[in-house]
Design an enzyme around this catalytic site. Sequence first.
Site, PDB file in Angstrom:
ATOM      1  N   ARG A 103     -18.404  24.957 -33.684  1.00 53.73           N
ATOM      2  CA  ARG A 103     -19.579  24.212 -33.214  1.00 53.73           C
ATOM      3  C   ARG A 103     -19.241  22.726 -33.190  1.00 53.73           C
ATOM      4  O   ARG A 103     -18.532  22.234 -34.064  1.00 53.73           O
ATOM      5  CB  ARG A 103     -20.752  24.375 -34.188  1.00 53.73           C
ATOM      6  CG  ARG A 103     -21.415  25.700 -34.205  1.00 53.73           C
ATOM      7  CD  ARG A 103     -22.676  25.623 -35.058  1.00 53.73           C
ATOM      8  NE  ARG A 103     -22.437  25.455 -36.468  1.00 53.73           N
ATOM      9  CZ  ARG A 103     -22.636  24.341 -37.149  1.00 53.73           C
ATOM     10  NH1 ARG A 103     -23.101  23.255 -36.551  1.00 53.73           N
ATOM     11  NH2 ARG A 103     -22.405  24.278 -38.444  1.00 53.73           N
ATOM     12  N   TYR A 245     -17.100  28.770 -27.433  1.00 51.62           N
ATOM     13  CA  TYR A 245     -17.020  29.233 -28.824  1.00 51.62           C
ATOM     14  C   TYR A 245     -18.378  29.386 -29.501  1.00 51.62           C
ATOM     15  O   TYR A 245     -19.242  28.500 -29.397  1.00 51.62           O
ATOM     16  CB  TYR A 245     -16.167  28.271 -29.662  1.00 51.62           C
ATOM     17  CG  TYR A 245     -15.695  28.935 -30.939  1.00 51.62           C
ATOM     18  CD1 TYR A 245     -14.548  29.723 -30.928  1.00 51.62           C
ATOM     19  CD2 TYR A 245     -16.420  28.841 -32.112  1.00 51.62           C
ATOM     20  CE1 TYR A 245     -14.129  30.379 -32.073  1.00 51.62           C
ATOM     21  CE2 TYR A 245     -16.011  29.495 -33.268  1.00 51.62           C
ATOM     22  CZ  TYR A 245     -14.862  30.262 -33.244  1.00 51.62           C
ATOM     23  OH  TYR A 245     -14.462  30.914 -34.376  1.00 51.62           O
ATOM     24  N   GLY A 247     -21.341  29.200 -31.855  1.00 52.05           N
ATOM     25  CA  GLY A 247     -22.655  28.580 -31.791  1.00 52.05           C
ATOM     26  C   GLY A 247     -22.864  27.709 -30.557  1.00 52.05           C
ATOM     27  O   GLY A 247     -23.999  27.435 -30.166  1.00 52.05           O
ATOM     28  N   LYS A 254     -27.696  29.634 -32.861  1.00 50.72           N
ATOM     29  CA  LYS A 254     -28.146  28.357 -33.441  1.00 50.72           C
ATOM     30  C   LYS A 254     -29.092  27.621 -32.480  1.00 50.72           C
ATOM     31  O   LYS A 254     -30.074  27.020 -32.906  1.00 50.72           O
ATOM     32  CB  LYS A 254     -26.941  27.483 -33.772  1.00 50.72           C
ATOM     33  CG  LYS A 254     -25.928  28.152 -34.691  1.00 50.72           C
ATOM     34  CD  LYS A 254     -26.521  28.485 -36.029  1.00 50.72           C
ATOM     35  CE  LYS A 254     -25.487  29.099 -36.956  1.00 50.72           C
ATOM     36  NZ  LYS A 254     -26.047  29.464 -38.258  1.00 50.72           N
ATOM     37  N   HIS A 274     -32.472  28.890 -41.471  1.00 44.78           N
ATOM     38  CA  HIS A 274     -31.057  29.252 -41.619  1.00 44.78           C
ATOM     39  C   HIS A 274     -30.913  30.039 -42.923  1.00 44.78           C
ATOM     40  O   HIS A 274     -30.436  29.507 -43.927  1.00 44.78           O
ATOM     41  CB  HIS A 274     -30.238  27.956 -41.642  1.00 44.78           C
ATOM     42  CG  HIS A 274     -28.762  28.160 -41.527  1.00 44.78           C
ATOM     43  ND1 HIS A 274     -27.853  27.223 -41.952  1.00 44.78           N
ATOM     44  CD2 HIS A 274     -28.028  29.181 -41.022  1.00 44.78           C
ATOM     45  CE1 HIS A 274     -26.631  27.656 -41.713  1.00 44.78           C
ATOM     46  NE2 HIS A 274     -26.717  28.842 -41.154  1.00 44.78           N
ATOM     47  N   SER A 296     -23.703  26.333 -43.897  1.00 46.69           N
ATOM     48  CA  SER A 296     -22.706  27.144 -43.200  1.00 46.69           C
ATOM     49  C   SER A 296     -21.498  27.415 -44.100  1.00 46.69           C
ATOM     50  O   SER A 296     -21.017  26.516 -44.788  1.00 46.69           O
ATOM     51  CB  SER A 296     -22.239  26.406 -41.946  1.00 46.69           C
ATOM     52  OG  SER A 296     -23.352  26.087 -41.156  1.00 46.69           O
ATOM     53  N   ALA A 297     -21.022  28.661 -44.036  1.00 42.94           N
ATOM     54  CA  ALA A 297     -19.820  29.082 -44.748  1.00 42.94           C
ATOM     55  C   ALA A 297     -19.885  28.854 -46.263  1.00 42.94           C
ATOM     56  O   ALA A 297     -18.916  28.453 -46.888  1.00 42.94           O
ATOM     57  CB  ALA A 297     -18.584  28.406 -44.144  1.00 42.94           C
ATOM     58  N   CYS A 298     -21.063  29.098 -46.842  1.00 51.66           N
ATOM     59  CA  CYS A 298     -21.220  29.022 -48.308  1.00 51.66           C
ATOM     60  C   CYS A 298     -21.438  30.418 -48.894  1.00 51.66           C
ATOM     61  O   CYS A 298     -21.940  30.545 -50.004  1.00 51.66           O
ATOM     62  CB  CYS A 298     -22.421  28.164 -48.676  1.00 51.66           C
ATOM     63  SG  CYS A 298     -22.060  26.427 -48.710  1.00 51.66           S
ATOM     64  N   LYS A 300     -23.206  33.183 -47.328  1.00 48.43           N
ATOM     65  CA  LYS A 300     -24.448  33.909 -47.016  1.00 48.43           C
ATOM     66  C   LYS A 300     -24.149  35.384 -46.701  1.00 48.43           C
ATOM     67  O   LYS A 300     -24.844  36.266 -47.153  1.00 48.43           O
ATOM     68  CB  LYS A 300     -25.174  33.265 -45.822  1.00 48.43           C
ATOM     69  CG  LYS A 300     -25.913  31.985 -46.195  1.00 48.43           C
ATOM     70  CD  LYS A 300     -27.148  31.727 -45.340  1.00 48.43           C
ATOM     71  CE  LYS A 300     -26.825  31.553 -43.879  1.00 48.43           C
ATOM     72  NZ  LYS A 300     -25.935  30.391 -43.646  1.00 48.43           N
ATOM     73  N   ASN A 302     -21.615  37.156 -47.720  1.00 45.24           N
ATOM     74  CA  ASN A 302     -21.230  37.854 -48.954  1.00 45.24           C
ATOM     75  C   ASN A 302     -22.454  38.216 -49.788  1.00 45.24           C
ATOM     76  O   ASN A 302     -22.548  39.320 -50.329  1.00 45.24           O
ATOM     77  CB  ASN A 302     -20.278  36.998 -49.795  1.00 45.24           C
ATOM     78  CG  ASN A 302     -18.917  36.866 -49.145  1.00 45.24           C
ATOM     79  OD1 ASN A 302     -18.581  37.606 -48.221  1.00 45.24           O
ATOM     80  ND2 ASN A 302     -18.129  35.907 -49.607  1.00 45.24           N
ATOM     81  N   ASP A 321     -27.840  35.381 -41.597  1.00 51.15           N
ATOM     82  CA  ASP A 321     -27.754  33.986 -41.152  1.00 51.15           C
ATOM     83  C   ASP A 321     -29.092  33.347 -40.793  1.00 51.15           C
ATOM     84  O   ASP A 321     -29.269  32.165 -41.022  1.00 51.15           O
ATOM     85  CB  ASP A 321     -26.810  33.912 -39.933  1.00 51.15           C
ATOM     86  CG  ASP A 321     -26.340  32.495 -39.634  1.00 51.15           C
ATOM     87  OD1 ASP A 321     -26.054  31.752 -40.595  1.00 51.15           O
ATOM     88  OD2 ASP A 321     -26.271  32.131 -38.456  1.00 51.15           O
ATOM     89  N   ASN A 414     -12.045  28.752 -39.262  1.00 53.24           N
ATOM     90  CA  ASN A 414     -13.354  29.140 -38.715  1.00 53.24           C
ATOM     91  C   ASN A 414     -13.219  30.365 -37.806  1.00 53.24           C
ATOM     92  O   ASN A 414     -14.020  30.562 -36.907  1.00 53.24           O
ATOM     93  CB  ASN A 414     -13.966  27.959 -37.943  1.00 53.24           C
ATOM     94  CG  ASN A 414     -15.433  28.172 -37.616  1.00 53.24           C
ATOM     95  OD1 ASN A 414     -16.193  28.728 -38.410  1.00 53.24           O
ATOM     96  ND2 ASN A 414     -15.846  27.751 -36.424  1.00 53.24           N
ATOM     97  N   ARG A 416     -13.482  34.267 -36.726  1.00 52.16           N
ATOM     98  CA  ARG A 416     -14.716  35.042 -36.900  1.00 52.16           C
ATOM     99  C   ARG A 416     -14.556  36.500 -36.529  1.00 52.16           C
ATOM    100  O   ARG A 416     -13.721  36.856 -35.712  1.00 52.16           O
ATOM    101  CB  ARG A 416     -15.810  34.459 -35.980  1.00 52.16           C
ATOM    102  CG  ARG A 416     -16.161  33.005 -36.247  1.00 52.16           C
ATOM    103  CD  ARG A 416     -17.195  32.881 -37.313  1.00 52.16           C
ATOM    104  NE  ARG A 416     -17.371  31.504 -37.773  1.00 52.16           N
ATOM    105  CZ  ARG A 416     -18.394  31.129 -38.542  1.00 52.16           C
ATOM    106  NH1 ARG A 416     -19.292  32.000 -38.929  1.00 52.16           N
ATOM    107  NH2 ARG A 416     -18.489  29.885 -38.944  1.00 52.16           N
ATOM    108  N   GLY A 540     -20.337  39.998 -56.731  1.00 51.23           N
ATOM    109  CA  GLY A 540     -21.231  41.027 -57.298  1.00 51.23           C
ATOM    110  C   GLY A 540     -21.930  40.581 -58.570  1.00 51.23           C
ATOM    111  O   GLY A 540     -23.025  41.068 -58.904  1.00 51.23           O
TER     112      GLY A 540
HETATM  113  O1  O2Y Z   1     -18.393  27.513 -35.320  1.00 50.38           O
HETATM  114  C1  O2Y Z   1     -19.241  28.279 -34.850  1.00 50.38           C
HETATM  115  O2  O2Y Z   1     -19.598  28.201 -33.689  1.00 50.38           O
HETATM  116  C2  O2Y Z   1     -19.842  29.287 -35.672  1.00 50.38           C
HETATM  117  S1  O2Y Z   1     -21.084  28.608 -36.629  1.00 50.38           S
HETATM  118  C3  O2Y Z   1     -21.861  29.888 -37.478  1.00 50.38           C
HETATM  119  C4  O2Y Z   1     -21.621  31.196 -37.140  1.00 50.38           C
HETATM  120  C5  O2Y Z   1     -22.272  32.201 -37.822  1.00 50.38           C
HETATM  121  C6  O2Y Z   1     -23.147  31.876 -38.783  1.00 50.38           C
HETATM  122  N1  O2Y Z   1     -23.390  30.597 -39.110  1.00 50.38           N
HETATM  123  C7  O2Y Z   1     -22.739  29.604 -38.497  1.00 50.38           C
HETATM  124  C8  O2Y Z   1     -23.067  28.220 -38.968  1.00 50.38           C
HETATM  125  O3  O2Y Z   1     -22.450  27.260 -38.594  1.00 50.38           O
HETATM  126  O4  O2Y Z   1     -24.006  28.096 -39.765  1.00 50.38           O
HETATM  127 MN    MN Z   2     -25.071  29.865 -40.214  1.00 51.92          MN
END
Ligand code: O2Y
Ligand code: MN
Length: 633
Positions: A103, A245, A247, A254, A274, A296-298, A300, A302, A321, A414, A416, A540
């Site tokens: 993004r 790509y 988002g 998004k 979100h 993002s990427a924290c 969620k 999991n 998400d 990043n 996916r 877990g």
């Molecule tokens: O980089 C991207 O375009 C993906 S961003 C994304 C994808 C899935 C879930 N969340 C996100 C995010 O940036 O929050």
């Molecule tokens: Mn997200």
Amino acid sequence: MIFGKLQRSVTGAAKTLRVWQVHRVRNITAYTGTSLTELPPNAAAFIKNSEEMCQPDKVHICDGSNVENRWLTEKLVAQGTLSPLKKYENCWLARTNPSDVARVESKTFICTENKDEAVVGSLGNWISPENMKTAINQRFPSCMKGRTMYVIPFSMGPVGSPLSKVGIEITDSPYVVESMRIMTRIGIDVVHQLQKNAEFVKCLHSVGRPENGIVEFPAWPCDPARTIILHKPDENFIASYGSGYGGNSLLGKKCFALRIGSTIAKREGWLAEHMLILGITNPQGEKIYVAAAFPSACGKTNLAMMTPTLPGYKIECVGDDIAWMRFDENGQLRAINPEYGFFGVAPGTSKETNPIAMQTIFKNTIFTNVASTSDGGVYWEGLEKEHSADVAITDWLGKPWTKGSSKTPAAHANSRFCTPATQCPIIDPAWEDPRGVPISAILFGGRRPKGIPLVYEARSWAHGVFIGASMRSESTAAAEHTKKVIMHDPFAMRPFFGYNFGKYLEHWLSMENRGKVPKIFHVNWFLKNKDGKFMWPGFGENSRVLDWVFRRVKGENCAKDSAIGFVPSEGALRTDGLDNLPESLDKLFDLPKDFWLQEVSEIEKYFETEIGNHLPNAVTKELTYLKERISKM
Ligand code: O2Y
Ligand code: MN
């Protein structure tokens, strides 16, 4: 009106549209699937206007069928965008142009008459209607020459649910069509829904074409130099140019579900957030649903698919998400996951961290920018134990890669997987319930290596809103931020607000007058000790925190007050069977005074510079109260 001139050339009658569609469909020589014939006039006008502007060679209205999908896959393989992953069933690898990998927040804009309506401070980028029109006119005319324009009617949420919304995405990327088919509900049911209710969000997308005409990576056309993602909330319109790509191009996610979604939600009195949504069942068989907002990427995905270590607990996944939430007629807050798939970060996903995701993703999945293996499989950082040494690895750029000696990661950070939610073995039985699932608790959280305890509970709804507004987290690879800095990320929505954050806070505060609000908590799985080691095992083991949350929701007296909110009382957090914490449990609840003095001062500064006089009084009061409590610590 962005399309002002073109609009006039369209005849609105459905009859005219059918004639036009038949004509267009006849142009499609390779495709033999069903054509869609009954779009309402406003949808036809959007398609016609886009066609006139973008000048594609062909128009293809997608029906979402398997035949259509196979036809697109063949096309994508022929142009080198996808290659088959023979080790798995119907799995594909895409490698992007290395300049189009995430993004791009800096090129993402909200368009309103007055700047104030859209953004405050640095929370987002504003563009005027005139400049948006210019940006479109500089990029879209003739951008689809030589290509097919695909029209994707899609539903965010179960088709026909009162909580769902429809969109139409126009794109010149067959990769986007295939990904949208996984991430949203597409096809004839959506067209029928459009016939009942002609309202939809207009999503126009093109991968673009560089100004000098040189497409560096023909398998992944794009125009990184001129990429722009535009949102016009008052017209429910999104225009995205230059990137294929994630988002930037899967506009249901998004752009629609959060940025435009939050503006619709504000108008209609609900919340577009979100957040993941999970169901948790305790050993007594009682079940609650929890929504959780992490940047993002924290983790969620999991958490949404967690395998609990506490015996007798069960987690079921509704979404990983995005949550759309509104009060029902009984004042119960109910949520749907508007998406139909998971677009999860691959690196770090493994049998240890997320065994459920690993059971989900090896069929009917598109992998993007992961590494590949000589036996037709995929590889990324985190799969070291699952990879045998006699299998060669090719990195995400297509170069040979060797574990231990290669200097760069095999997969892009990043990279996916794009996989259907229906394949998740713990998908919640109610995940497609058109009424949504009842939400009992909301968690906020982030990556905080220091000072923020494992879990604490808000004293009230207004306090919870303050906690959401004060969220901060260490930056990750999901966007452009590559340095590890603690960034403010209120409500995990920083890149996704569709309107003024002060107004957003007012909207959240007003929820208390609309129904029974859930309890709010803040969690932090990422505390580190002075050796830089994580102090909490996470994954877990986070079920121990959910157990405490569950008991608080049920009204158990298992909390004590602290300067920042309620924390587990002595012995209330279950630690049975957890023998190897690197530090004592107390350390996970330390509230260092110096740290918190600094934290409130940061929050105060942030509110002043970023929200200014838009900050609601109720939030100011919570800040003052927190300052007082900390000064007395
Ligand atoms: O980089 C991207 O375009 C993906 S961003 C994304 C994808 C899935 C879930 N969340 C996100 C995010 O940036 O929050
Ligand atoms: Mn997200």
